[in-house]
Design a protein around this motif. Structure first.
Motif, mmCIF file in Angstrom:
data_model
loop_
_atom_site.group_PDB
_atom_site.id
_atom_site.type_symbol
_atom_site.label_atom_id
_atom_site.label_comp_id
_atom_site.label_asym_id
_atom_site.label_seq_id
_atom_site.Cartn_x
_atom_site.Cartn_y
_atom_site.Cartn_z
ATOM 1 N N ILE A 24 0.589 -1.196 0.002
ATOM 2 C CA ILE A 24 0.278 -0.314 -0.094
ATOM 3 C C ILE A 24 0.818 1.562 -0.035
ATOM 4 O O ILE A 24 0.601 1.904 -0.834
ATOM 5 N N THR A 25 1.642 1.351 0.395
ATOM 6 C CA THR A 25 2.616 2.664 0.879
ATOM 7 C C THR A 25 3.601 2.313 -0.213
ATOM 8 O O THR A 25 4.196 3.681 -0.895
ATOM 9 N N THR A 26 3.974 1.462 -0.696
ATOM 10 C CA THR A 26 5.412 1.201 -1.627
ATOM 11 C C THR A 26 4.102 0.746 -3.164
ATOM 12 O O THR A 26 4.535 -0.779 -2.960
ATOM 13 N N PRO A 27 3.397 1.301 -4.202
ATOM 14 C CA PRO A 27 2.061 0.598 -4.962
ATOM 15 C C PRO A 27 3.792 0.215 -5.961
ATOM 16 O O PRO A 27 4.781 0.640 -6.575
ATOM 17 N N VAL A 28 3.359 -1.167 -6.558
ATOM 18 C CA VAL A 28 4.251 -1.562 -7.424
ATOM 19 C C VAL A 28 2.439 -1.572 -8.481
ATOM 20 O O VAL A 28 1.679 -2.101 -8.605
ATOM 21 N N PRO A 29 3.599 -1.697 -10.057
ATOM 22 C CA PRO A 29 2.450 -1.746 -10.911
ATOM 23 C C PRO A 29 2.302 -3.682 -11.727
ATOM 24 O O PRO A 29 2.524 -4.345 -10.605
ATOM 25 N N ALA A 30 1.332 -3.517 -12.514
ATOM 26 C CA ALA A 30 0.155 -4.880 -12.645
ATOM 27 C C ALA A 30 1.514 -5.209 -13.737
ATOM 28 O O ALA A 30 1.956 -4.211 -14.853
ATOM 29 N N VAL A 31 1.179 -6.414 -13.241
ATOM 30 C CA VAL A 31 2.572 -7.490 -14.880
ATOM 31 C C VAL A 31 1.314 -8.071 -15.660
ATOM 32 O O VAL A 31 0.300 -8.364 -14.963
ATOM 33 N N ASP A 32 1.167 -7.450 -16.731
ATOM 34 C CA ASP A 32 0.325 -7.553 -17.547
ATOM 35 C C ASP A 32 0.698 -9.236 -18.085
ATOM 36 O O ASP A 32 1.350 -8.946 -18.981
ATOM 37 N N HIS A 33 -0.020 -10.352 -18.518
ATOM 38 C CA HIS A 33 0.225 -11.327 -18.762
ATOM 39 C C HIS A 33 0.215 -12.006 -20.426
ATOM 40 O O HIS A 33 -0.069 -13.426 -20.983
ATOM 41 N N ARG A 34 -1.203 -10.116 -20.695
ATOM 42 C CA ARG A 34 -1.661 -11.077 -22.103
ATOM 43 C C ARG A 34 -1.005 -11.600 -23.303
ATOM 44 O O ARG A 34 -1.331 -12.189 -23.591
ATOM 45 N N HIS A 35 0.623 -11.095 -22.804
ATOM 46 C CA HIS A 35 1.614 -11.401 -24.008
ATOM 47 C C HIS A 35 1.829 -13.039 -24.129
ATOM 48 O O HIS A 35 2.757 -13.335 -24.506
ATOM 49 N N LEU A 36 1.129 -13.983 -22.667
ATOM 50 C CA LEU A 36 1.925 -14.959 -22.810
ATOM 51 C C LEU A 36 1.687 -15.826 -23.343
ATOM 52 O O LEU A 36 2.234 -17.011 -24.070
ATOM 53 N N ARG A 37 -0.203 -15.575 -23.650
ATOM 54 C CA ARG A 37 -0.477 -17.180 -24.367
ATOM 55 C C ARG A 37 0.236 -16.622 -26.101
ATOM 56 O O ARG A 37 0.187 -17.868 -26.649
ATOM 57 N N PRO A 38 0.343 -15.330 -26.536
ATOM 58 C CA PRO A 38 0.919 -15.174 -28.164
ATOM 59 C C PRO A 38 1.977 -16.085 -28.142
ATOM 60 O O PRO A 38 2.344 -16.943 -28.893
ATOM 61 N N LEU A 39 3.034 -15.711 -27.256
ATOM 62 C CA LEU A 39 4.290 -16.616 -26.826
ATOM 63 C C LEU A 39 3.940 -17.620 -26.970
ATOM 64 O O LEU A 39 4.947 -18.534 -27.712
ATOM 65 N N ARG A 40 2.999 -18.127 -26.099
ATOM 66 C CA ARG A 40 3.515 -19.866 -25.902
ATOM 67 C C ARG A 40 2.639 -20.369 -27.641
ATOM 68 O O ARG A 40 2.590 -21.453 -27.354
ATOM 69 N N GLN A 41 1.662 -20.300 -28.074
ATOM 70 C CA GLN A 41 1.454 -20.514 -29.438
ATOM 71 C C GLN A 41 2.715 -20.641 -30.545
ATOM 72 O O GLN A 41 3.035 -21.245 -31.315
ATOM 73 N N ARG A 42 3.537 -19.235 -30.429
ATOM 74 C CA ARG A 42 4.143 -19.292 -30.996
ATOM 75 C C ARG A 42 5.010 -20.540 -31.063
ATOM 76 O O ARG A 42 5.746 -21.189 -31.752
ATOM 77 N N THR A 43 5.601 -20.754 -29.943
ATOM 78 C CA THR A 43 6.293 -21.665 -29.280
ATOM 79 C C THR A 43 5.572 -23.190 -29.216
ATOM 80 O O THR A 43 6.975 -24.196 -28.941
ATOM 81 N N ARG A 44 4.588 -23.416 -29.300
ATOM 82 C CA ARG A 44 3.777 -24.817 -29.481
ATOM 83 C C ARG A 44 3.991 -25.417 -27.980
ATOM 84 O O ARG A 44 4.594 -26.107 -27.399
ATOM 85 N N THR A 45 3.717 -24.790 -26.458
ATOM 86 C CA THR A 45 4.350 -25.011 -25.720
ATOM 87 C C THR A 45 2.909 -25.277 -24.778
ATOM 88 O O THR A 45 2.093 -23.760 -24.949
ATOM 89 N N HIS A 46 2.458 -26.262 -24.696
ATOM 90 C CA HIS A 46 1.073 -26.823 -23.711
ATOM 91 C C HIS A 46 1.634 -25.665 -22.192
ATOM 92 O O HIS A 46 2.382 -26.320 -22.181
ATOM 93 N N PRO A 47 0.399 -26.130 -21.472
ATOM 94 C CA PRO A 47 0.309 -24.938 -20.848
ATOM 95 C C PRO A 47 -0.112 -25.494 -19.555
ATOM 96 O O PRO A 47 0.148 -25.466 -18.598
ATOM 97 N N ALA A 48 0.305 -27.484 -19.276
ATOM 98 C CA ALA A 48 0.636 -28.364 -18.657
ATOM 99 C C ALA A 48 2.247 -28.085 -17.793
ATOM 100 O O ALA A 48 2.126 -28.024 -16.882
ATOM 101 N N PRO A 49 3.206 -27.846 -18.394
ATOM 102 C CA PRO A 49 5.182 -27.595 -18.138
ATOM 103 C C PRO A 49 4.093 -26.581 -16.473
ATOM 104 O O PRO A 49 4.951 -26.151 -16.272
ATOM 105 N N GLY A 50 3.828 -24.836 -17.198
ATOM 106 C CA GLY A 50 3.804 -24.693 -16.749
ATOM 107 C C GLY A 50 2.914 -24.609 -15.434
ATOM 108 O O GLY A 50 2.691 -24.588 -14.498
#
Length: 255
Positions: free
Chosen positions: A198-224
């Motif tokens: 609260i006193t030292t806010p941190v920026p939010a992490v946007d994970h929306r780039h993960l799906r295109p990256l996973r699809q390009r590398t043909r990685t299944h979400p099971a290992p994650g």
């Protein structure tokens, strides 16, 4: 006998069917969509028609309130992200608990001089309860009880789903600590963590780039899923930007 409003040939549930369903599982949410579109048959007696009409009204109200709650929580989430985008990234903190903790901290968090003052404000500061040669502390019954309940919910979530918290509980149990004492320590540690966020806010992490990256590398979400210890559904929600905590966000060590 009751008739559904649609022209489907499937038999609508009778009073006996509904009684069996309610007895089997009072929390069965699939019962409400089945009740909402029903229409009592004219040949039913007055008592049965009244009961079915009441059940239909309750089912529709349940659906309306459920939709309204989802809408209000979505609005609340936008406000929480706008005020403190990184708070919901912490393990176990959801929209409602984050909002409550922000309300407790107030619009001027700089007035909180230390994490100890915030813990006292939330009713999570330790109170000495030593006796003789036994040194111990008890739960604080003061402070903002709504904030204390939020810390309690976060602690229960971590006790269930966070492996590091479960390991911490096991270590405390080996030292002879009771459940209430361990819960007090957990809430105090969470209050320390929340104060920093609260006193030292941190920026939010946007994970929306993960799906295109996973699809390009043909990685299944099971290992994650195995690596993060979360479900594939939660990873999918994080990839869609609907949640920010996918199990790998910042978690402060509990000591």
């Amino acid at each position: 006998m009751i008739r559904p409003t649609s022209g489907r040939a499937s038999r609508a549930p009778t009073v006996r069917d509904l009684r069996i369903s309610v007895t089997a599982s009072a929390a069965d949410t699939a019962l409400f969509p089945a009740l909402a579109p029903t229409r009592p048959a004219s040949e039913e007696n007055t008592l049965t028609r009244t009961i079915m009409s009441l059940l239909k009204s309750l089912a529709r109200r349940y659906q309306y309130l459920t939709a309204e709650i989802a809408t209000r929580e979505a609005d609340l989430e936008q406000l929480v992200v706008q005020i403190n985008p990184g708070l919901q990234q912490t393990k176990g903190i959801g929209t409602v608990t984050a909002a409550q903790l922000l309300i407790t901290a107030g619009g001027n968090p700089d007035r909180l001089k230390s994490e100890a003052s915030f813990a006292a404000l939330c009713g999570a500061s330790p109170i000495p309860a030593s006796s003789g040669k036994t040194t111990r502390h008890r739960l604080n019954r003061g402070g903002d009880r709504h904030a204390n309940y939020a810390l309690h919910q976060i602690a229960l979530t971590r006790m269930t789903y966070d492996q590091r918290t479960r390991d911490y509980i096991q270590r405390k149990q080996q030292k002879g600590k009771g459940t209430k004492e361990i819960l007090r320590c957990l809430k105090r540690a969470i209050a320390r963590e929340v104060f920093t966020l609260i006193t030292t806010p941190v920026p939010a992490v946007d994970h929306r780039h993960l799906r295109p990256l996973r699809q390009r590398t043909r990685t299944h979400p099971a290992p994650g899923r195995a690596a993060l210890g979360v479900s594939i559904a939660k990873i999918s929600l994080a990839e869609n930007g609907r949640i920010h905590d996918a199990g790998h966000c910042q978690v402060v060590e509990i000591v």
